[in-house]
Design a protein around this motif. Structure first.
Motif: not given
Length: 167
Positions: A101-130
């Protein structure tokens, strides 16, 4: 005597008009203040099909907007609203659901890297805004995922994340 009465009446009228004008001026200023300092609503009013909603916070790059999980015709979707915006400086950006529930706060800057198994990919980002929509696979238990995030897969860098709360 008539002159004294007329003078008193004129003076009284002048005082009343002055007070009324001052009150009117104050009322006008009060009416203007809300326009000068508008209240910004951070999240949309939940629609009947809204399950969870959250506001993005920045991680590796400035990211803003609202993430909404909806259910339509028995299928779940992650929607990024029209105010969504993130940086265009990363390759291989994807939209994910994350267990924390706190991805940014529970990871380390500067990259805020993630661990396998903690997430699922829904798809490529379609566009940068909107606004944009991503289907959530039917086999995913939404109770297991507490955030949505924009993640650079190539450099394991989280651009921003939104804690999802029940609507």
């Amino acid at each position: 005597m008539k002159l004294k009465s007329l003078l008193m009446l004129s003076l009284t009228s002048l005082v009343i008009v002055s007070c009324a004008k001052e009150v009117h001026s104050t009322e006008r200023n009060i009416a203007v203040k809300p326009q000068e300092n508008p209240v910004v609503q951070l999240a949309k009013s939940p629609q009947p099909n809204t399950i969870k909603v959250g506001n993005f916070v920045s991680g590796e790059h400035k990211t803003q907007g609202i993430a909404i999980i909806t259910k339509k015709s028995g299928k779940s979707f992650l929607e990024l609203d029209k105010s969504f915006k993130t940086s265009n400086s990363g390759p291989d950006l994807v939209v994910i659901l994350h267990r924390s529930g706190n991805v940014i706060g529970s990871t380390k800057p500067p990259s805020y890297s993630l661990k396998k198994g903690d997430y699922i990919v829904l798809g490529r980002l379609q566009k940068f805004s909107g606004s944009q929509t991503y289907a959530i696979p039917n086999n995913i238990n939404l109770a297991d995922y507490k955030s949505a995030a924009i993640w650079c897969r190539k450099f394991n860098a989280t651009f921003g994340a939104a804690k999802l709360s029940n609507s």
